[in-house]
Write an enzyme that holds these catalytic residues in place. Structure first.
Site: not given
Length: 326
Positions: A53-55, A58
């Site tokens: 979920a976390c940019p 990512h």
């Protein structure tokens, strides 16, 4: 062991004027190629904790994939839902895409932080790079982890991955300049807009965000990537925010002056081109992305209802790079 509990939302990072101000990462050591380094590059020694979920996390997944580090650095993936105790590990049967903690057997990321420092009192964030030999955290700052992945393990890589760099020396001044304003107004700008608790703070940051998107649109009207035909770190750092923009930030964070799909044709083309590169798609889990934001931020979305749209179709039309982009 400390018993302090950090909130699962951004509440601790909101100032009295309603502004969101992100805390600075706490662990800032580096893996280096030298065998006598504090944290020398070794196959199988390091473990990466991430959230799909976390940019910020990512970014590290993308560079790990493009640099061929899969077999050298293991990963553990937290569940999309962040509760009162922070990021939690889950069985894949319970949360498809998530894993158990394969390095420390922790139930929550916070336990890994306390193992490294029993007095730790900041937020329990991902990504987090763990040293299995020294049993401690090397680094929890995404921008520095991707720099390590970029070069530190080159001597251990298969020949086709050696020398690939997303931070080429001749472009470093330009990359650093792009990173500076894109981080402040776009990567972090969506959060400064979405977590603002005062109208003035929201409007200031939202307007700055869209001014920067217009600037990026103009750059990409002339260039294949941000710095020409070469895919760099600057592109990868921006990509993880743009990917989440229409399905999450446009509605959930009230960044709604325009959408990428309908308002920024050059940014959309660029997003598709990166998404369609070999290996990128498998780092994207839109179910985790949407469920995290809409179900974890109950101060913004108390119903926890998750919208249906995943944003623009990034699989089609096909976009072929003009040349080998990296």
């Amino acid at each position: 062991m400390s018993t302090s509990t950090k909130p699962s939302t951004a509440g601790s990072e909101i100032t009295k004027d309603g502004e969101f101000r992100r805390q600075v990462s706490s662990f800032r050591s580096f893996v280096e190629p030298a065998p006598d380094a504090e944290f020398p590059a070794e196959a199988g020694r390091y473990h990466l904790y991430v959230s799909y979920a976390c940019p910020w996390a990512h970014r590290t997944l993308i560079v790990r994939k493009l640099k061929g580090l899969d077999s050298l650095i293991g990963i553990s993936v937290v569940s999309y839902l962040m509760g009162p105790n922070g990021w939690e590990f889950s069985l894949p049967d319970e949360v498809p895409g998530a894993t158990l903690d394969n390095a420390n057997g922790a139930k929550y990321i916070r336990e890994v932080y306390f193992k490294a420092d029993p007095e730790y009192s900041a937020r329990y964030t991902v990504p987090l790079l763990w040293d299995k030999k020294k049993q401690t955290i090397v680094n929890n700052e995404s921008s520095e982890i991707i720099r390590m992945f970029n070069t530190a393990f080159d001597e251990l890589l298969a020949p086709e991955y050696r020398g690939i760099t997303f931070y080429p020396e001749e472009l470093r001044p330009q990359i650093d300049k792009l990173n500076e304003w894109i981080y402040d107004t776009v990567n972090n700008g969506v959060y400064k807009s979405g977590f603002a608790t005062a109208q003035d703070a929201y409007e200031k940051n939202c307007k700055a965000l869209f001014q920067s998107l217009e600037r990026i649109e103009e750059i990409l009207s002339k260039n294949e990537f941000l710095l020409g035909q070469r895919l760099t770190e600057a592109d990868l750092r921006l990509f993880t925010t743009i990917l989440r923009f229409d399905p999450v930030y446009h509605g959930h964070f009230k960044c709604n002056i325009k959408q990428i799909a309908t308002g920024y044709p050059n940014i959309l083309r660029w997003t598709r081109e990166i998404y369609q590169l070999p290996g990128i798609k498998e780092t994207v889990n839109m179910d985790h992305i949407k469920r995290h934001y809409y179900m974890s931020h109950t101060q913004i979305n108390p119903s926890q209802v998750v919208p249906l749209s995943n944003g623009p179709d990034l699989d089609a039309p096909a976009v072929k790079p003009a040349a080998r982009p990296y």
